[in-house]
Design an enzyme around this catalytic site. Sequence first.
Site, PDB file in Angstrom:
ATOM      1  CG  LEU A 107      -2.208  -0.732   1.203  1.00  0.00           C
ATOM      2  CD1 LEU A 107      -2.912  -0.626   2.550  1.00  0.00           C
ATOM      3  CD2 LEU A 107      -3.131  -0.207   0.103  1.00  0.00           C
ATOM      4  CG  ASP A 108       1.087   3.736  -3.374  1.00  0.00           C
ATOM      5  OD1 ASP A 108       2.130   3.080  -3.524  1.00  0.00           O
ATOM      6  OD2 ASP A 108       0.258   3.931  -4.279  1.00  0.00           O
ATOM      7  N   PRO A 109       2.128   5.090   0.761  1.00  0.00           N
ATOM      8  CG  PRO A 109       4.229   6.075   1.043  1.00  0.00           C
ATOM      9  CD  PRO A 109       3.396   5.340   0.034  1.00  0.00           C
ATOM     10  CB  ALA A 158      -3.150   3.794   0.162  1.00  0.00           C
ATOM     11  NE  ARG A 212       0.577   5.176  -6.814  1.00  0.00           N
ATOM     12  CZ  ARG A 212       1.878   5.123  -7.109  1.00  0.00           C
ATOM     13  NH1 ARG A 212       2.516   6.213  -7.489  1.00  0.00           N
ATOM     14  NH2 ARG A 212       2.532   3.989  -7.021  1.00  0.00           N
TER      15      ARG A 212
END
Length: 311
Positions: free
Chosen positions: A36-38, A40, A206
Amino acid sequence: MPVYVTDKPLNLTSHDVVARARRLLHTKRVGHTGTLDPLATGVLVLCVNDSTKLVQFMEQDSKDYLGYISLGAGTKTLDAEGPISETGEVPSLNAEQVQAVLNGFQGPQMQVPPQYSAIQVNGQRAYAAARAGEHIELPARPVLLHELTLLGLYGSVQAAPRTFAPDPEGRWQVADTGRTFGLPEPLGEFPTLLVWARVGSGTYIRSLARDIGAALGVPAHLSGLVRTRAGRFGLEGAVTVEALETAPGLDDLKALSLPILAATPDLALKLRQGKRPEWAEAGRFLVTLGGALVAVADGDGQTLKVVRAWA
C-alpha cells in the site's frame, strides 16, 4: 504462524508497518501480501515466521478499494503527494456519463504502471529513477478489473463523504454511521469522483485514476485510497499496528483460500519425507483436482505444505 490483518495508517509505507511489526512481535521474519502506498490506508496482511511461506499463495488475491479521484489536476506521482504538474478545465458531468466511462474499464485491461512505483527496470526501482529526473518507459501490463462503481460525484474531495459501512456482500457504501477514514491533505478544490473497485492483483489504482481522467478528457490524480479487502480479509476484522503485540492472529489454514486435505498419519509421514504417495483406491496420485493448489494438514490440524494436485 500466525497471519495478522492490519489497518495501515496514513503516511506510513508498507515497509514501515513491517518494521514496526518486527519490533512488536520480536521477530525479523515478517512479510506482507501486497504493498500500500504511504497515502493509502486499509488492509495490509502480514505473515509472520513460518507463515511467510504463504505470501506466494496470497499476494495474487483480488482486492477491494474505495478511491477518491480528483479531476482537473494531474501529478507526476499520480496521487496527492504532488505537486500538481498539469491542470485542465473539467466539463459538466453527471453520474450516468461517469458510470458509462467506468464501465469501459471493467474486464481485462492493459495498464501502464506509475513512474513512481517499486517496479524494477534494468536493476533500478522506477521511483528512484523518477526522483533522479529520469524517465523510464514502463511497459503496459495486463490487469483485471472485476467491478468499478461510482458512489458519488462531488465538488471537491473535501466535500466527499468519509464514513462508510460494508453491505452484506462486503461492498463498502456511504453511511451515516460506520468507519470514518482519514485522507491526505488535498492539493486544492477539484471535482472528485468517489468509486468502489474490485480488482485483480497488480492493478494500480493511481494509474486507474490517471486513465479515468484521460477518458473524461481531463488530467486527474488519486486524492485518497482505502483498501477494504485483500483476499478473504476485510477491513472490519483488521487491527491497528499498535495492537499487534497482543492480537491473536490467524493460523495458516484459516488464512489460505484453498481446499484442505486432512492427511492420514501414513500420508503425512510420506509427505514429510518428500514422497509422492499413490492413492490406492483410485489407482492414481493423491487427489483429483485438475492441477489445483491444495493445503494438506495432518491429524492435529497443523499445515504441512501446499501441493499441486493432479488428476
